[in-house]
Write a protein that holds these residues in place. Structure first.
Motif, PDB file in Angstrom:
ATOM      1  N   TYR A  46      42.600 -45.621  20.061  1.00  0.00           N
ATOM      2  CA  TYR A  46      41.447 -46.595  20.632  1.00  0.00           C
ATOM      3  C   TYR A  46      41.457 -46.312  22.284  1.00  0.00           C
ATOM      4  CZ  TYR A  46      40.815 -49.599  16.854  1.00  0.00           C
ATOM      5  OH  TYR A  46      40.541 -50.082  15.537  1.00  0.00           O
ATOM      6  N   GLY A  47      42.641 -45.465  22.802  1.00  0.00           N
ATOM      7  CA  GLY A  47      42.855 -45.313  24.278  1.00  0.00           C
ATOM      8  C   GLY A  47      42.270 -43.927  24.641  1.00  0.00           C
ATOM      9  N   SER A  48      41.882 -43.080  23.782  1.00  0.00           N
ATOM     10  CA  SER A  48      41.621 -41.846  24.265  1.00  0.00           C
ATOM     11  C   SER A  48      39.957 -41.609  24.636  1.00  0.00           C
ATOM     12  CB  SER A  48      41.951 -40.750  22.929  1.00  0.00           C
ATOM     13  OG  SER A  48      41.157 -39.590  23.455  1.00  0.00           O
ATOM     14  N   LYS A  49      39.604 -41.057  25.427  1.00  0.00           N
ATOM     15  CA  LYS A  49      38.157 -41.011  25.888  1.00  0.00           C
ATOM     16  C   LYS A  49      37.203 -40.468  24.693  1.00  0.00           C
ATOM     17  CE  LYS A  49      38.089 -42.029  30.593  1.00  0.00           C
ATOM     18  NZ  LYS A  49      39.412 -42.300  30.626  1.00  0.00           N
ATOM     19  N   ASP A  50      37.928 -39.440  23.946  1.00  0.00           N
ATOM     20  CA  ASP A  50      37.260 -38.909  22.717  1.00  0.00           C
ATOM     21  C   ASP A  50      36.899 -40.040  21.510  1.00  0.00           C
ATOM     22  OD1 ASP A  50      39.438 -39.002  21.364  1.00  0.00           O
ATOM     23  OD2 ASP A  50      39.415 -37.088  20.792  1.00  0.00           O
ATOM     24  N   VAL A  51      37.225 -41.306  21.867  1.00  0.00           N
ATOM     25  CA  VAL A  51      36.763 -42.250  20.833  1.00  0.00           C
ATOM     26  C   VAL A  51      35.247 -42.262  20.999  1.00  0.00           C
ATOM     27  CG1 VAL A  51      36.652 -44.035  22.592  1.00  0.00           C
ATOM     28  CG2 VAL A  51      37.186 -44.746  20.497  1.00  0.00           C
ATOM     29  N   LEU A  52      34.456 -41.830  22.068  1.00  0.00           N
ATOM     30  CA  LEU A  52      33.181 -41.922  22.260  1.00  0.00           C
ATOM     31  C   LEU A  52      32.672 -40.681  21.210  1.00  0.00           C
ATOM     32  CD1 LEU A  52      32.615 -42.386  26.088  1.00  0.00           C
ATOM     33  CD2 LEU A  52      32.584 -43.860  24.344  1.00  0.00           C
ATOM     34  N   SER A  53      33.075 -39.675  21.222  1.00  0.00           N
ATOM     35  CA  SER A  53      32.407 -38.780  20.116  1.00  0.00           C
ATOM     36  C   SER A  53      32.857 -39.204  19.075  1.00  0.00           C
ATOM     37  CB  SER A  53      32.942 -37.269  20.532  1.00  0.00           C
ATOM     38  OG  SER A  53      34.170 -37.300  20.301  1.00  0.00           O
ATOM     39  N   LYS A  54      33.664 -39.742  18.675  1.00  0.00           N
ATOM     40  CA  LYS A  54      33.980 -40.271  17.142  1.00  0.00           C
ATOM     41  C   LYS A  54      33.095 -41.468  16.756  1.00  0.00           C
ATOM     42  CE  LYS A  54      39.068 -39.106  17.252  1.00  0.00           C
ATOM     43  NZ  LYS A  54      40.219 -39.881  17.766  1.00  0.00           N
ATOM     44  N   LEU A  55      32.602 -42.189  17.611  1.00  0.00           N
ATOM     45  CA  LEU A  55      31.620 -43.226  17.263  1.00  0.00           C
ATOM     46  C   LEU A  55      30.224 -43.166  17.351  1.00  0.00           C
ATOM     47  CD1 LEU A  55      33.965 -46.254  19.273  1.00  0.00           C
ATOM     48  CD2 LEU A  55      33.771 -45.296  16.540  1.00  0.00           C
ATOM     49  N   THR A  56      29.752 -41.892  17.451  1.00  0.00           N
ATOM     50  CA  THR A  56      28.296 -41.488  17.646  1.00  0.00           C
ATOM     51  C   THR A  56      27.445 -42.003  16.540  1.00  0.00           C
ATOM     52  OG1 THR A  56      28.630 -39.320  16.915  1.00  0.00           O
ATOM     53  CG2 THR A  56      28.557 -39.636  19.194  1.00  0.00           C
ATOM     54  N   THR A  57      28.072 -42.188  15.320  1.00  0.00           N
ATOM     55  CA  THR A  57      27.295 -42.728  14.089  1.00  0.00           C
ATOM     56  C   THR A  57      27.259 -44.462  14.093  1.00  0.00           C
ATOM     57  OG1 THR A  57      29.552 -43.015  12.814  1.00  0.00           O
ATOM     58  CG2 THR A  57      28.093 -40.886  12.619  1.00  0.00           C
ATOM     59  N   THR A  58      27.649 -44.897  14.949  1.00  0.00           N
ATOM     60  CA  THR A  58      27.305 -46.379  15.238  1.00  0.00           C
ATOM     61  C   THR A  58      26.458 -46.366  16.401  1.00  0.00           C
ATOM     62  OG1 THR A  58      28.929 -46.649  17.285  1.00  0.00           O
ATOM     63  CG2 THR A  58      29.871 -46.819  15.094  1.00  0.00           C
TER      64      THR A  58
END
Length: 348
Positions: free
Chosen positions: A102-114
């Motif tokens: 949850y804390g890593s910035k790459d959370v963003l690239s993991k949530l592009t399907t939302t």
């Protein structure tokens, strides 16, 4: 034997009060004790790791991690100890892998399907990937690069072409002039693209090195909206408006942003959309229990229909503070007790 809730801190650091603790830790300990749940604070010390592990394994029903990553020199060993505690049946608040996820910035690239993150958001784990993709991204639109490490806006750059590209060019040449603004203090630097990309290689190399590349959202000037969450429900909303200067896009207090505290009901559309997507978010981030205290930061954007929408900028869960709202300690204590009850009933 009644087991305790153990709060982990680390000695030293700028986040401590005169008593040596974080100002928001003892209020939580006291709030639990008022409710009949024993609690104490332990300082993590690498030289006493085994001793601490055995003590918590024997005496702890749950731990709450309150260590700011910037103050932690032995993060890998600390996380390894927390993993062992979770495996031994101690309830992790949060699990170390949830903290990372949850804390890593790459959370963003993991949530592009939302619908929380634009699909032209990229994570660069190698210099080669960065060199291949970024000149193409920048040809499409103004960008923001975010390093994984650092805090308070350090290594977060808004990147803009000084002159627009000629029509039909889909990749920015490396000798192109760019204007770069760092979120830390909104200062501006002018670079050639190739030189700036070489400078940014430092963010990709080393432990947990990585860059996130996402489109710049001009409506950041209207403010960043932070949801302060206790597990699956928002407690309050912080509206952070950047300083009113031409290049300002940083929403940190240090950079002159103004903060306002709102109720979740004041941001109903944002809150409802986020809560609706939470199960999918949890699934995409490894299916860990939601962190006890965490935040999700959003920026306003406009969708294709011309309506307001909210884009996720980052999440934080390693050690979210609430020193300006210490009364929240009582709500946190209730949440800790609810979490313990759920786990205990699930085992039974």
């Amino acid at each position: 034997m009644d087991k305790k809730v153990i709060f982990f801190e680390v000695e030293g650091g700028t986040d401590k009060g005169p008593d040596g603790y974080r100002p928001d830790t003892m209020p939580m300990v006291e709030a639990l004790k008022q409710r009949g749940q024993d609690a104490e604070v332990l300082f993590f010390d690498i030289t006493k790791k085994q001793e601490i592990f055995h003590y918590v394994k024997e005496h702890g029903i749950a731990y709450v991690s309150r260590i700011n990553p910037g103050n932690l020199q032995h993060e890998d060993e600390y996380f390894a100890m927390l993993r062992e505690l979770c495996q031994a049946g101690v309830i992790g608040m949060p699990h170390p892998d949830a903290m990372i996820s949850y804390g890593s910035k790459d959370v963003l690239s993991k949530l592009t399907t939302t619908n929380l993150v634009p699909d032209d958001t990229f994570a660069y784990y190698t210099i080669e990937a960065f060199k291949t993709q970024f000149p193409t991204s920048l040809a499409l639109t103004e960008r923001v690069l975010k390093q994984n490490r650092g805090s308070t806006g350090e290594g977060i750059w808004r990147v803009k072409l000084v002159e627009p590209l000629a029509e039909g060019i889909t990749e920015v040449p490396l000798d192109t002039q760019i204007k770069c603004t760092e979120a830390k203090d909104n200062h501006v630097e002018y670079w050639q693209l190739g030189d700036f990309m070489t400078f940014c290689e430092q963010y990709i190399t080393g432990t947990n090195g990585m860059l996130i590349d996402m489109r710049f959202l001009p409506r950041i000037t209207e403010g960043e909206i932070r949801l302060f969450m206790l597990r699956d429900h928002p407690v309050h909303v912080v509206h952070k408006k950047p300083a009113a200067t031409e290049d300002a896009f940083s929403a940190t207090l240090f950079s002159g942003a103004q903060y306002r505290y709102d109720k979740p009901e004041d941001w109903q559309e944002l809150v409802q959309n986020f809560l609706k997507q939470l199960p999918q978010v949890t699934n995409l981030l490894g299916n860990y229990d939601l962190p006890l205290i965490w935040t999700a930061d959003f920026m306003l954007d406009t969708n294709e229909a011309g309506e307001d929408c909210y884009i996720l900028g980052e999440m934080n869960c390693s050690c979210v503070g609430f020193t300006s709202e210490l009364a929240l300690a009582h709500e946190v204590a209730e949440e800790i007790l609810a979490c313990i009850k759920e786990h205990t009933e699930a085992i039974a």
